[in-house]
Motif scaffolding. Sequence first.
Motif, PDB file in Angstrom:
ATOM      1  N   VAL A  97     -10.758  -6.419  -0.255  1.00 58.30           N
ATOM      2  CA  VAL A  97      -9.746  -5.596  -0.929  1.00 58.30           C
ATOM      3  C   VAL A  97      -8.969  -6.425  -1.943  1.00 58.30           C
ATOM      4  CG1 VAL A  97      -7.621  -4.282  -0.597  1.00 58.30           C
ATOM      5  CG2 VAL A  97      -9.530  -3.968   0.973  1.00 58.30           C
ATOM      6  N   TYR A  98      -8.527  -7.619  -1.545  1.00 51.05           N
ATOM      7  CA  TYR A  98      -7.758  -8.459  -2.467  1.00 51.05           C
ATOM      8  C   TYR A  98      -8.584  -8.873  -3.684  1.00 51.05           C
ATOM      9  CZ  TYR A  98      -3.593  -9.187   0.447  1.00 51.05           C
ATOM     10  OH  TYR A  98      -2.424  -9.026   1.148  1.00 51.05           O
ATOM     11  N   TYR A 126      -9.687 -17.453  -4.378  1.00 45.90           N
ATOM     12  CA  TYR A 126      -9.338 -17.780  -2.990  1.00 45.90           C
ATOM     13  C   TYR A 126      -9.995 -16.801  -2.018  1.00 45.90           C
ATOM     14  CZ  TYR A 126      -6.402 -18.521   1.147  1.00 45.90           C
ATOM     15  OH  TYR A 126      -5.957 -18.771   2.418  1.00 45.90           O
ATOM     16  N   TYR A 127      -9.918 -15.516  -2.333  1.00 44.61           N
ATOM     17  CA  TYR A 127     -10.467 -14.531  -1.411  1.00 44.61           C
ATOM     18  C   TYR A 127     -11.974 -14.382  -1.548  1.00 44.61           C
ATOM     19  CZ  TYR A 127      -5.607 -13.483  -0.485  1.00 44.61           C
ATOM     20  OH  TYR A 127      -4.285 -13.603  -0.122  1.00 44.61           O
ATOM     21  N   VAL A 128     -12.520 -14.659  -2.735  1.00 44.46           N
ATOM     22  CA  VAL A 128     -13.981 -14.693  -2.870  1.00 44.46           C
ATOM     23  C   VAL A 128     -14.561 -15.838  -2.048  1.00 44.46           C
ATOM     24  CG1 VAL A 128     -15.845 -15.202  -4.505  1.00 44.46           C
ATOM     25  CG2 VAL A 128     -14.107 -13.516  -5.094  1.00 44.46           C
ATOM     26  N   TYR A 167      -2.038  -2.582   6.399  1.00 42.24           N
ATOM     27  CA  TYR A 167      -0.986  -2.002   5.566  1.00 42.24           C
ATOM     28  C   TYR A 167      -0.394  -3.051   4.625  1.00 42.24           C
ATOM     29  CZ  TYR A 167      -1.026   2.059   8.702  1.00 42.24           C
ATOM     30  OH  TYR A 167      -1.398   3.160   9.424  1.00 42.24           O
ATOM     31  N   VAL A 168      -0.252  -4.280   5.107  1.00 39.42           N
ATOM     32  CA  VAL A 168       0.274  -5.362   4.278  1.00 39.42           C
ATOM     33  C   VAL A 168      -0.636  -5.600   3.079  1.00 39.42           C
ATOM     34  CG1 VAL A 168       0.696  -7.843   4.196  1.00 39.42           C
ATOM     35  CG2 VAL A 168       1.534  -6.508   6.123  1.00 39.42           C
ATOM     36  N   VAL A 169      -1.936  -5.617   3.327  1.00 40.31           N
ATOM     37  CA  VAL A 169      -2.906  -5.847   2.253  1.00 40.31           C
ATOM     38  C   VAL A 169      -2.807  -4.754   1.187  1.00 40.31           C
ATOM     39  CG1 VAL A 169      -5.375  -5.956   1.709  1.00 40.31           C
ATOM     40  CG2 VAL A 169      -4.506  -7.118   3.738  1.00 40.31           C
ATOM     41  N   VAL A 170      -2.784  -3.510   1.624  1.00 40.00           N
ATOM     42  CA  VAL A 170      -2.767  -2.379   0.679  1.00 40.00           C
ATOM     43  C   VAL A 170      -1.474  -2.352  -0.132  1.00 40.00           C
ATOM     44  CG1 VAL A 170      -2.768   0.134   0.502  1.00 40.00           C
ATOM     45  CG2 VAL A 170      -4.343  -1.002   2.073  1.00 40.00           C
ATOM     46  N   THR A 171      -0.341  -2.532   0.524  1.00 39.40           N
ATOM     47  CA  THR A 171       0.937  -2.431  -0.194  1.00 39.40           C
ATOM     48  C   THR A 171       1.161  -3.596  -1.160  1.00 39.40           C
ATOM     49  OG1 THR A 171       2.072  -3.468   1.690  1.00 39.40           O
ATOM     50  CG2 THR A 171       2.064  -1.059   1.584  1.00 39.40           C
ATOM     51  N   LEU A 172       0.650  -4.777  -0.828  1.00 42.26           N
ATOM     52  CA  LEU A 172       0.796  -5.886  -1.767  1.00 42.26           C
ATOM     53  C   LEU A 172      -0.066  -5.662  -3.006  1.00 42.26           C
ATOM     54  CD1 LEU A 172       2.167  -8.566  -2.327  1.00 42.26           C
ATOM     55  CD2 LEU A 172       0.205  -9.711  -1.311  1.00 42.26           C
TER      56      LEU A 172
END
Length: 345
Positions: free
Chosen positions: A27-28, A84-86, A280-285
Motif C-alpha cells: 500500500v505504501y 524503503y517499502y519496495v 487503519y494507520v497505513v490508510v490514513t497516512l
Amino acid sequence: MEQVNVTGDVGRNSTNCPSIDDFRNQVYSTSYSLITVLGLVGNGFALAVLIRTYRQSSPFHIYMLNLAVSDLLCVMTLPLRVLYYVNKGQWNQGDFLCRISSYALYVNLYCSVYFMAAMSVTRFLAIVFPVQNLRLVTESRARLVCAGIWLFICLSSSPFLMSGQSFDHTTNKTKCFEPPSGKAVNKLVVLNYLSLGIGFILPFLVILICYAGIVRTLLSRKHTARRQRGTASKAIRMIIIVLLTFFISFMPYHVQRTIHLNFLSRTDTTCSERVAMQKYVVVTLCLAAANSCFDPLLYFFSGEGFRSRLSSMRHSVTVNSKRHVARLKPVSGSECGESHQLKDS
C-alpha cells in the motif's frame, strides 16, 4: 508541536498476531509512487505558472506560491519512502535522509493546514470587509505571514530530526519510519494532544469561522455586481475544495493517530484489534500525504486569476516561439532567386 510517526507495523510484542508487513509495503509503495507523480506534475506546473506571472502578484498569489513549494519539497522525498517499502522495510539511504524524509512529510502537512487557513482569512476579509481589506491585506504582510508559518512549523516539527534510522535485531534490518514503543508511547500521547490542538483543531476552527462569515455575507446580498459574483463563485469553490481536503486527508489522519496512540498504551487489546488498527494507520497516512495532490485543484478553481495567468503565460510562450522561429527560418531558394533578380534589375 511534536508530531508522532506511527507508520509501520506495530504490535511486534505479540508473536501470535499475523504481520501486516506485506499489506503495508504494498500500500505504501503504490500510494507514495502515485502521489509522487501527481504531486510533481500538478504542483510543478502550478509553480511554473505562478513564477512566470509573478508580476501579477497578490497576497493570495503569495500563499499559493508557498503552498506549491511546500508540496514539492514533500513529494521529492516520497521516492525514498517508496524505496524503503519496495525493499520490504530495509533502509539503505543513511541516517540523514531518514531524518529529512520523515521531517519533510510533516512539515508539508502542517504548512498546508496553515497556508489554507491564511488563504481562507484573506478571502474572508475580501468578501466580508472589502473596504478594510484594502488596508489590512497587503503583499508585504502576506510575505511576513508566510515566513512566520515556515518558521513556526519547521521549529515545531524539529523533533523528527532527532530520531533517525535504527537497527532491528529481530529482522536484522536497518529501519526508518517505524512506530514508537515502550515508555516513549506515554510521552507521545501527551505531545500528540498538543500537536492536535495547535496543528489541526485551531486552524480548522479559524477556517470554519471564516467560511461561516463568507456564506452568511453572500446569502445576505440580494443584488450583487458581476465582479462580486465572480468573487463569490471563487469563494464557494475554495470552501468546497478546502473542506474536502480536510475531511479526506487531514481529519482521518489526526483522528486515527490519536486513537492509535491511546490504543498503544493499553494492555487489554486483542490480536484482531491490533491488526485492524495497524491497517487503519497505513490508510490514513496515505490519505494525509495525498494532500499534495489536492492543492493544485485549489489553485486552478479558486486561485485569483490562476486561469488567466495560465492563458497569459501560454500566449507569451506562443508569441516568443513564433518570433524565435521567424528569426531562425531559412531563406528558400525561390526567395534567393527573386532577391538576385531585383538586384540585377
